[in-house]
Design a protein around this motif. Sequence first.
Motif, PDB file in Angstrom:
ATOM      1  N   GLY A 498      62.607 -25.085 -10.438  1.00  0.00           N
ATOM      2  CA  GLY A 498      62.936 -25.778  -9.193  1.00  0.00           C
ATOM      3  C   GLY A 498      61.800 -25.825  -8.194  1.00  0.00           C
ATOM      4  O   GLY A 498      62.036 -26.095  -7.015  1.00  0.00           O
ATOM      5  N   TRP A 499      60.572 -25.593  -8.653  1.00  0.00           N
ATOM      6  CA  TRP A 499      59.422 -25.641  -7.745  1.00  0.00           C
ATOM      7  C   TRP A 499      58.918 -27.064  -7.558  1.00  0.00           C
ATOM      8  O   TRP A 499      58.360 -27.393  -6.519  1.00  0.00           O
ATOM      9  CB  TRP A 499      58.283 -24.770  -8.272  1.00  0.00           C
ATOM     10  N   ILE A 500      59.082 -27.909  -8.579  1.00  0.00           N
ATOM     11  CA  ILE A 500      58.634 -29.302  -8.508  1.00  0.00           C
ATOM     12  C   ILE A 500      59.720 -30.165  -9.135  1.00  0.00           C
ATOM     13  O   ILE A 500      60.613 -29.674  -9.805  1.00  0.00           O
ATOM     14  CB  ILE A 500      57.291 -29.531  -9.250  1.00  0.00           C
ATOM     15  N   ASP A 501      59.607 -31.484  -8.893  1.00  0.00           N
ATOM     16  CA  ASP A 501      60.416 -32.424  -9.644  1.00  0.00           C
ATOM     17  C   ASP A 501      59.468 -33.266 -10.497  1.00  0.00           C
ATOM     18  O   ASP A 501      58.355 -32.846 -10.786  1.00  0.00           O
ATOM     19  CB  ASP A 501      61.311 -33.267  -8.727  1.00  0.00           C
ATOM     20  N   ASP A 502      59.878 -34.450 -10.873  1.00  0.00           N
ATOM     21  CA  ASP A 502      59.029 -35.258 -11.752  1.00  0.00           C
ATOM     22  C   ASP A 502      57.716 -35.679 -11.095  1.00  0.00           C
ATOM     23  O   ASP A 502      56.738 -35.969 -11.795  1.00  0.00           O
ATOM     24  CB  ASP A 502      59.778 -36.511 -12.213  1.00  0.00           C
ATOM     25  N   SER A 503      57.671 -35.721  -9.771  1.00  0.00           N
ATOM     26  CA  SER A 503      56.496 -36.312  -9.125  1.00  0.00           C
ATOM     27  C   SER A 503      55.887 -35.485  -8.012  1.00  0.00           C
ATOM     28  O   SER A 503      54.762 -35.767  -7.598  1.00  0.00           O
ATOM     29  CB  SER A 503      56.869 -37.693  -8.552  1.00  0.00           C
ATOM     30  N   LYS A 504      56.572 -34.448  -7.526  1.00  0.00           N
ATOM     31  CA  LYS A 504      56.047 -33.764  -6.331  1.00  0.00           C
ATOM     32  C   LYS A 504      56.632 -32.359  -6.234  1.00  0.00           C
ATOM     33  O   LYS A 504      57.678 -32.064  -6.821  1.00  0.00           O
ATOM     34  CB  LYS A 504      56.405 -34.553  -5.073  1.00  0.00           C
ATOM     35  N   PRO A 505      55.987 -31.468  -5.483  1.00  0.00           N
ATOM     36  CA  PRO A 505      56.584 -30.159  -5.208  1.00  0.00           C
ATOM     37  C   PRO A 505      57.760 -30.306  -4.261  1.00  0.00           C
ATOM     38  O   PRO A 505      57.824 -31.241  -3.456  1.00  0.00           O
ATOM     39  CB  PRO A 505      55.432 -29.369  -4.576  1.00  0.00           C
ATOM     40  N   VAL A 506      58.693 -29.381  -4.363  1.00  0.00           N
ATOM     41  CA  VAL A 506      59.896 -29.450  -3.534  1.00  0.00           C
ATOM     42  C   VAL A 506      60.213 -28.054  -3.004  1.00  0.00           C
ATOM     43  O   VAL A 506      59.624 -27.055  -3.418  1.00  0.00           O
ATOM     44  CB  VAL A 506      61.109 -29.987  -4.342  1.00  0.00           C
TER      45      VAL A 506
END
Length: 813
Positions: A498-506
Motif C-alpha cells: 500500500g505504499w504506491i499504486d500503479d502510477s504514484k506513491p500514496v
Amino acid sequence: MARPGQRATGRRRPAPPNQSQNDQKAPDAQASGGRRSPDDEIQLPGAEPRRRRTRQRAQSPEKTTRARAQGDEPGQKKQPRQPRQGGQSRQAGQSRQQGQGRQGGQSRQAGQSRQRQQTARQPGRTQRRPVDIMAVLASAAREIETAAQRGRVTPSVRTRFQVVAGLLREEKTRVKAAPAGRAAEQQLKRLDGLAQILATTAVQDSALLALLADDAPLSAAAREMRRDMLEAGGVAPAPEPEPEPVAVAAAPIVPEKQRVVPRSVVSRQLANPFLAPDFSAAPAPALAPNRLAGWELIGPLLSSFERAGDGVPACMKLPAAGAPGTPPGVDLMPHQRQLVAAAAAGHRSFLLADEPGLGKTAQALLAAQAANAYPLLVVVPNVVKTNWAREARRWTPSHPATVVQGDGNAVDGFADIVIVNYEVLDRHIGWLDDFGFGGIVVDEAHFIKNKTSQRSQHVLHLSERLRGRRKQPLLMALTGTPLINDIDDFRAIWQFLGWIDDSKPVGDLLACLEETGLVPADPGFYRAARQCVIDAGIVRRRKIDVAADIPARRIADLPVELEGAAGRSVRAAERELARRLLHQYETALSLRESVTLDETGIDLDLARRVARAELKDTSKQSGENVFSMMRRIGQAKAGLAADYAVQLARSAGKVVFFAKHVDVMDTAEEILTKQGVGFASIRGDQTPTVRQKNIDAFVNEPGVAVAVCSLTAAGVGLNLQVASNIVLAELSWTDAEQTQAIDRSHRIGQTEPVTAWRVIAAQTVDARIAGLIDSKAGLAARALDGADVDEADTVDVQVEALVALLVEALQEA
C-alpha cells in the motif's frame, strides 16, 4: 546536387565553365517545376528530401551519364525539350565530348556507391550510417567488466549487460549472413572477444547468467537502452510493434467451475452473525500531491536505492525490544522482539528482508498477534506451507491455524490463521476475498514481482480489497531476496504493502515525500526519498549484524508435505511395511505363553524383537523395508529441497546441499539447471583431480552458488566455510554424520553463524526418525559440542523407527 562519389557541403559550387547554359536553371524554370541544377539541390547532410532523390537516382551509370549530359536529373519528370540554337547545340556537344572521360569515371564510382546504398536500403534490412556499432558495444562491455571487478553490479549494469549481449548475438548473426571475406573474419574475431568479456563477467555474478537466456524478458528500460545504443552506433533501429497494454484486472477472473468454497467456510458464515466481517472502517482519504504534483515519482523512488545507498543499512528505526509475549518454553531473540514491538506500537506495513535463519516466520506470527490482525491470511510457497502451520502451533498456540490443501476439503473455517500456497490461490480467491481478513502475510514475496502473472494479480487484489475495507490492516512481505534482476522488482511488493499504486506513491509515503520539501530535480531528493521508503517499513538485518543473538551453529527443521503421486507412493509403501510388521507381531504374540503388556496393551519387548528381526532379514524381503522407504522418501523430497536451496542461494549466497543417494543428487542438479543456478557436484565416484576442481569452483567462483554433495563422500575432509547455509535433503541415521556435514561450513575462518536446514517429510517415518535422532542423541546440544555417537545408536534409531511404525499400526487396528 553533389556529384556521385563526392560529399555534399552546405556551400554552393560555381558551375564549371564548360557546362551548358541549358544545365543552369532559370528563375522561370523554378516556378514552373522545370529542370534543376546540382547547385540548387545541395542540402545539409541528413535532409530527408535529399535521401529520397538519392534513391530515385539509383540507376545504371550509363543512364545517369546520359541524363546529366542532357541537363536532366535522374528521377525527375522530364520536361518538354526546347529547340536549341545551332551554337548552343555545338557548345553542348563540345561540353559532352570534353567531359566524357571525367564523367565516365565518376559514373562508375557513382554506380558503385549507389549499388551499396541500394543493398543497405533493401526492405526489411537495418539502415546503417557510417559509424561503427562495434565501438559502442566495446565501450559498454568494458564498463560492465569494470563494474563487476569493483563489485558494483547494480540493476542498471545488469540491464546494460543484457542489452549488449543481445546486440552482440544480432551482430554476429548479421556478419555470418554477409558474404565471407577478410573484413567479416576480423569482425567475428572482435565479436568473439567482446563475448568472452561478457562470459567472464557473468561467471562472477549468478544474476547475470539468467539474463543470457534467449527467453529472458526485456524490460522497458532495456528496450530504451537498446534503441539508444543502436542510434549511437549509427544504426537506425527497426520499428518495434507497439506493446499491447497489459490490463491488470481489479478482480482476477477465474472460471466459476474452477473456484471452490470449503464447506467449513460456509458453516462459518452461517454459524453466527457476529462472525460476519466488519467492512465499516473506511481508509483515510488519499493525500493529494502539492509540491510534487506533475512529477513522475515511481522511477526516482526506485532509483534512490541504486543511487543513494552509500552503504547505509536499509532498516527502519525500530523501538527497543519489549516483553516477548511468547508461550512458555520458547523465546524470541532481541532483534525479533524489536519488530514485534514496532507492530505493537502501531506500525502496520513491513517489508521484512532479514537473511534466512533469522526467524522471519516467528516475527510475522507474533506481529499479527500484537496487532490483533485476525483472521490472518498467509500466502506461501508450497515447500514451506507445512512449516508455517507447525510454527503457528509453536509461537501462537491460542490461535488455531489451518492449511488449504487442494480443494480445501480439510480447511477449518473457524481458524484464526489460514495458510495457502501460491499454486492453489486461484481456486480459492472467491471465498478468500470475502473472508474478512485482518491482515495478510506474503512469504517469499519476490514470487509476486511479475505484476502480469496470475499469482501477483491475486495477491495485489486481496491487498487492495483489504485496505479498502479495513483501516490500518497488517500487511507484511517476507523475503530475503527483494531484488532478483532489476530494481523494478520492488514495485509489486511496494504496491502490495500500500505504499504506491500503479502510477504514484500514496498515503504515508507520499506525505513523507511532501514533507522533505524536495523534488526529483533537487540534489538531495534521492537520499531523502530512500529514507522515506525505509521508514515506511523496510526491515533488513544480516546474520553478521545479530551474530551475538543467535548460536554459531544451529539446525532448523523444514517439514514438507509430500503431495501427488510421490506422496501417495510413499504412504502406500509405509502401509505395506506396517502390515508386514503387524502380521509378524500378531503371529509371534499368539505363540507366546506369557505376555507382558504396557498400559496401552502392547508388548513393547516383543515389538522390538520383531523390529530387529525385520532389520536382520532386510536382504531377504521382497517388499518394502525401512531402507527402501527412506530412499523413496528422499526421492520424493528432492525437488522440494532443491527449490529451497534455490531460494537460499538467491537470498543469502552460497549453499551446500547434502544428499545420501545419487538419484536425489541428480534430481537436485536438474532443478538447479532449470532455475539457472550454477552448481558444483562433489561425489564419491570422482577422481581426486575432478573433485578438487569442483570444490575450487564452488569456493572461488561467484557464479557457482550451490555445492551438491554426497553426505557420505563429502561429509568429511572438505572446507566449505564460504557458505553459511546448508540444506540436508536426506536424513542420516545418526547425528554424527549430520554434524560432520555441518562442520564442512562451520570451520575456522567462518565469519557468520551457520544454519542447517533439515528437510523432513511430515507424517511419514522420516519425521519419526528425525524425532528419534533428536531425542536419543541430543541433536540440539550436539550442534554446539559436536560429540561423537556410538555405532549402536545407529541400530537403535532404525529399530525404534520400526517400533514406532508398528505401535501406530497396533493402535489403529
